[in-house]
Design a protein around this motif. Structure first.
Motif, PDB file in Angstrom:
ATOM      1  N   ASN A  17       0.808  -1.216   0.000  1.00 48.80           N
ATOM      2  CA  ASN A  17       0.000   0.000   0.000  1.00 48.80           C
ATOM      3  C   ASN A  17       0.845   1.272   0.000  1.00 48.80           C
ATOM      4  N   GLU A  18       1.988   1.223   0.658  1.00 49.33           N
ATOM      5  CA  GLU A  18       2.828   2.425   0.727  1.00 49.33           C
ATOM      6  C   GLU A  18       3.411   2.805  -0.632  1.00 49.33           C
ATOM      7  N   ALA A  19       3.299   1.928  -1.621  1.00 49.72           N
ATOM      8  CA  ALA A  19       3.803   2.231  -2.963  1.00 49.72           C
ATOM      9  C   ALA A  19       2.861   3.152  -3.736  1.00 49.72           C
ATOM     10  N   ILE A  20       1.635   3.292  -3.260  1.00 47.13           N
ATOM     11  CA  ILE A  20       0.670   4.128  -3.976  1.00 47.13           C
ATOM     12  C   ILE A  20       0.978   5.592  -3.709  1.00 47.13           C
ATOM     13  N   ARG A  21       1.704   6.159  -4.672  1.00 43.81           N
ATOM     14  CA  ARG A  21       2.037   7.577  -4.685  1.00 43.81           C
ATOM     15  C   ARG A  21       1.877   8.047  -6.119  1.00 43.81           C
ATOM     16  N   PRO A  22       1.565   9.285  -6.332  1.00 51.22           N
ATOM     17  CA  PRO A  22       1.401   9.753  -7.710  1.00 51.22           C
ATOM     18  C   PRO A  22       2.588   9.339  -8.588  1.00 51.22           C
ATOM     19  N   GLY A  23       2.263   8.714  -9.715  1.00 53.46           N
ATOM     20  CA  GLY A  23       3.292   8.276 -10.651  1.00 53.46           C
ATOM     21  C   GLY A  23       3.713   6.822 -10.507  1.00 53.46           C
ATOM     22  N   TYR A  24       3.116   6.080  -9.582  1.00 53.44           N
ATOM     23  CA  TYR A  24       3.557   4.708  -9.330  1.00 53.44           C
ATOM     24  C   TYR A  24       3.163   3.721 -10.428  1.00 53.44           C
ATOM     25  N   ALA A  25       2.212   4.061 -11.273  1.00 55.01           N
ATOM     26  CA  ALA A  25       1.679   3.101 -12.246  1.00 55.01           C
ATOM     27  C   ALA A  25       2.737   2.584 -13.214  1.00 55.01           C
ATOM     28  N   THR A  26       3.727   3.371 -13.536  1.00 56.53           N
ATOM     29  CA  THR A  26       4.784   2.906 -14.432  1.00 56.53           C
ATOM     30  C   THR A  26       5.548   1.756 -13.792  1.00 56.53           C
ATOM     31  N   ARG A  27       5.899   1.902 -12.534  1.00 57.94           N
ATOM     32  CA  ARG A  27       6.593   0.840 -11.803  1.00 57.94           C
ATOM     33  C   ARG A  27       5.671  -0.374 -11.645  1.00 57.94           C
ATOM     34  N   TRP A  28       4.409  -0.135 -11.338  1.00 59.58           N
ATOM     35  CA  TRP A  28       3.413  -1.194 -11.212  1.00 59.58           C
ATOM     36  C   TRP A  28       3.381  -2.034 -12.490  1.00 59.58           C
ATOM     37  N   ALA A  29       3.328  -1.371 -13.645  1.00 54.61           N
ATOM     38  CA  ALA A  29       3.270  -2.081 -14.929  1.00 54.61           C
ATOM     39  C   ALA A  29       4.517  -2.936 -15.147  1.00 54.61           C
TER      40      ALA A  29
END
Length: 132
Positions: A23-35
């Motif tokens: 959950n702590e990874a949810i910060r603006p811009g995280y979707a690139t890393r998520w992908a």
């Protein structure tokens, strides 16, 4: 991209094939890393289950859009290896609402989405799905 966002691991992989969203990874811009991490999970070509624990922060609309586009583009590969997305929702009313929303997402992405009351229940379900 911010270096802190780039370095933040989105998924806890130590328990693979049970993978926990951090959950702590949810910060603006995280979707690139998520992908990138989702691509790495799928590339393993092994069955896995994703767990989402409570107290998830809200994500930005842009991150949500990026994730939705990735899911749409990769739904066949993801559904081949990801046996389920399991969310932990202790509140019975929130859990019921999540179950309703899961039906639409299951159709859209071809994944089993389940909401359970506790982390123990989620991990038990994940192990059972993986053992089947």
């Amino acid at each position: 991209m911010d270096a802190a966002i780039e370095a933040a691991q989105v998924f806890e992989m130590d328990g693979f094939p049970v993978v926990t969203f951090r959950n702590e990874a949810i910060r603006p811009g995280y979707a690139t890393r998520w992908a990138r991490e989702m691509e790495a999970l799928v590339a393993r070509a092994e069955a896995f289950v994703l767990l989402f624990l409570p107290e998830r922060p809200q994500e930005t609309l842009e991150d949500r859009k990026q994730r939705a586009l990735w899911l749409k583009s990769n739904k066949d590969a993801l559904s081949e290896h990801c046996l389920a997305l399991i969310t932990v929702e202790p509140d019975p009313q929130e859990r019921a609402q999540a179950a309703k929303e899961a039906q639409a997402m299951q159709k859209a992405f071809g994944l089993l989405l389940v909401s359970v009351a506790s982390e123990d229940e989620a991990r038990d379900l994940a192990r059972n799905l993986l053992a089947a």
